[in-house]
Scaffold this motif. Structure first.
Motif, mmCIF file in Angstrom:
data_model
loop_
_atom_site.group_PDB
_atom_site.id
_atom_site.type_symbol
_atom_site.label_atom_id
_atom_site.label_comp_id
_atom_site.label_asym_id
_atom_site.label_seq_id
_atom_site.Cartn_x
_atom_site.Cartn_y
_atom_site.Cartn_z
ATOM 1 N N ALA A 111 0.829 -1.206 0.000
ATOM 2 C CA ALA A 111 0.000 0.000 0.000
ATOM 3 C C ALA A 111 0.863 1.254 0.000
ATOM 4 N N ARG A 112 1.913 1.253 0.813
ATOM 5 C CA ARG A 112 2.816 2.409 0.841
ATOM 6 C C ARG A 112 3.457 2.636 -0.518
ATOM 7 N N ARG A 113 3.872 1.555 -1.171
ATOM 8 C CA ARG A 113 4.500 1.669 -2.490
ATOM 9 C C ARG A 113 3.503 2.244 -3.492
ATOM 10 N N THR A 114 2.281 1.753 -3.474
ATOM 11 C CA THR A 114 1.257 2.210 -4.410
ATOM 12 C C THR A 114 0.940 3.685 -4.201
ATOM 13 N N LEU A 115 0.797 4.088 -2.944
ATOM 14 C CA LEU A 115 0.511 5.493 -2.642
ATOM 15 C C LEU A 115 1.662 6.389 -3.062
ATOM 16 N N ALA A 116 2.883 5.938 -2.873
ATOM 17 C CA ALA A 116 4.045 6.727 -3.268
ATOM 18 C C ALA A 116 4.081 6.957 -4.774
ATOM 19 N N GLU A 117 3.452 6.060 -5.520
ATOM 20 C CA GLU A 117 3.386 6.205 -6.980
ATOM 21 C C GLU A 117 2.163 6.995 -7.424
#
Length: 530
Positions: A111-117
């Motif tokens: 989720a953190r990776r997706t939000l960062a993108e």
């Protein structure tokens, strides 16, 4: 059904427990650097649990309500659910909640990776318990093998609703020289998609660092897969052969498609061939789990893992990578393999997973660990376990030691959060939490329990100690992401993302905890995207 869709729990809950080896927190191998398996921040003081003695103790007999109906998680008693599906009637309610221990963390990392993108994660990939268990806790540690049990809670901003936290902890991790040796078979995805930055490059770097820090009596094997699978390095005792391992790791280059089935099969064959007695044998799968060639049937792959787990006691650790990531398949693979998952997207993530989290499973302190929480019907009107959807165990199977639970090592904590509505004027006993496990060597069963009273819920969750506030913030965040497609919030007292972002930012400032700061940043980004 109340406006949160939260009700008490039905007596029979699904099938056999899915299995979990916990990963959250802890110093896992001191040779990989420093760290502390205790939580950061001050000890929670909101609510103290009443711990019972270490002798096995039965949970309370199943209490019965009088003429009331209750619900099992998202399954309502009678009527129609939010997706229009009919629900099974269960007129005989109970106040028990039973689950296999698990602290996967991949859902939160992804989720953190997706939000960062700049994207909101798919709600189907958001598992609240993995958000909650991504943060260190300061639960009291037991002196020997087994668990301590801490139960606390606080009021939400919504009427008679509270959040009740059940915390389980194993003893502190031992120093590197005192752990048993390891035989680790790494199964590395080298398909074309792994060429994306943040995938194979991270795996190479982390594996190289880990190779330098493992002990001489540890062994490593390396299997790669793309269109086909290949054993690049058979099981090799490190000793004077570290250069061979480094050469194999440095040779990894992306190519072709993803034959995940072949990779898993060859990986387990290599692990069986190199299996060592008296050590801990693990298969570590590093992949984006986007199978597109060969055997892509999940059930076939899963059965292979289950067979090897049963016959050879070789468990699986799944490490997910990539912005496009087969989250559901990786989770199922790890569950079937008595394992767990983590997700990495940065060099820091990779070092933590490979050098800290992975080696902790070299030693076990408990097998087939399960937890059961008994709520008191005199004080509790409704409750719901937050997450653990794939970890539910039938209540009557709690003491059936043939039913699988989670394998747990030293330095671990497990957190379960409940939304609880107390009865008007409730006073006295609220709940008893019991954890049951088998000794890793003798397989003798043991239990430990903790209790919590209603007067423990007097304070606000936003004024609680650091651990409970972080747990609540992570749970509310997961709840908001799951509700991002228009579904109504399922947690009582849920603040909007803007308010939650402010609270998380303040909490990060007060605790000076980098993990909490990252949580606050993720919530801020989610608020911006909604």
């Amino acid at each position: 059904m109340n406006r949160y869709g939260i009700h008490g729990k039905r007596g029979r809950r699904g099938t056999t427990a899915l299995l979990a080896l916990t990963l959250a927190g802890g110093v896992l191998l001191t040779g990989c650097g420093g760290g502390d398996d205790s939580a950061s921040g001050a000890k929670d003081t909101t609510v103290d649990s009443r711990r019972r003695g270490s002798a096995p103790m039965p949970a309370p007999d199943r209490p019965r309500g009088e003429g009331e109906q209750r619900y099992d998680g998202d399954t309502a008693t009678g009527g129609t659910g939010k997706n229009g599906d009919s629900r099974e009637i269960a007129p005989d309610p109970d106040y028990l909640s039973t689950f296999a221990l698990d602290v996967d963390t991949a859902s939160y990392g992804y989720a953190r990776r997706t939000l960062a993108e700049g994207r909101l994660p798919d709600p189907a990939t958001v598992r609240p318990e993995e958000f909650v268990n991504s943060f260190r806790q300061d639960y009291e540690r037991p002196g020997g093998d087994g668990f301590s049990v801490t139960v606390d809670g606080a009021r939400t901003d919504d009427g008679d609703w509270s959040l009740v936290r059940v915390g389980l902890a194993t003893r502190s991790a031992e120093r590197q020289g005192e752990r048993p040796p390891a035989a680790l078979t790494f199964v590395i995805d080298i398909s074309g998609s792994m060429g994306e930055p943040g995938r194979l490059d991270l795996a190479r770097e982390a594996l190289g660092t880990m190779t330098d820090r493992l002990r001489d009596d540890d062994s490593v094997a390396l299997v790669t897969f793309s269109a086909e699978a290949e054993t690049v390095l058979p099981m090799t005792r490190l000793g004077d052969h570290r250069d061979r391992v480094h050469d194999a790791v440095d040779s990894l280059e992306p190519t072709d498609s993803t034959n995940l089935g072949a990779g898993v099969e060859t990986g387990y064959e290599t692990a069986v061939e190199g299996r060592r007695g008296g050590v801990t044998n693990r298969v570590v799968l590093v992949s984006d789990a986007l199978a597109n060639t060969g055997d892509t049937d999940a059930d076939t792959i899963l059965e292979r893992i289950a067979t090897e787990r049963r016959e050879h006691s070789i468990t699986l650790f799944g490490v997910g990578v990539g912005s496009d990531y087969g989250d559901a398949l990786m989770e199922r693979l790890a569950d079937k393999g008595d394992g767990h998952t983590a997700y990495v997207s940065t060099p820091e993530d990779a070092r933590e997973v490979f050098c800290e989290q992975l080696p902790t499973h070299i030693e076990l302190t408990a097998r087939d660990a399960k937890a059961q929480v008994a709520f008191d019907p005199e004080t509790v009107a409704e409750f719901r376990l937050v997450g653990y959807d794939n970890r539910r165990v039938a209540d009557e199977d709690f003491r059936d030691d043939r039913v699988d639970g989670g394998e747990v090592g030293p330095g671990h904590t497990v957190t379960a959060l409940y939304a609880v509505r107390t009865r008007p004027g409730a006073d006295g006993h609220l709940a008893t939490a019991t954890v049951r496990w088998l000794d890793p060597d003798s397989r003798d069963p043991h239990e430990e329990s903790g209790v919590v009273e209603t007067d423990a819920l007097d304070g606000s969750v936003w004024e609680a100690g650091r651990g409970l506030r972080v747990t609540a913030t992570a749970a509310y965040f997961a709840d908001a992401l799951r509700s991002s497609e228009g579904d109504r919030s399922s947690l009582p007292g849920a603040p909007g993302l803007a308010e939650l972002s402010e609270r998380a930012d303040g909490l990060a400032d007060r605790t000076e905890d980098e993990d909490v700061r990252e949580l606050a940043e993720a919530i801020e980004e989610a608020d911006r995207l909604t």
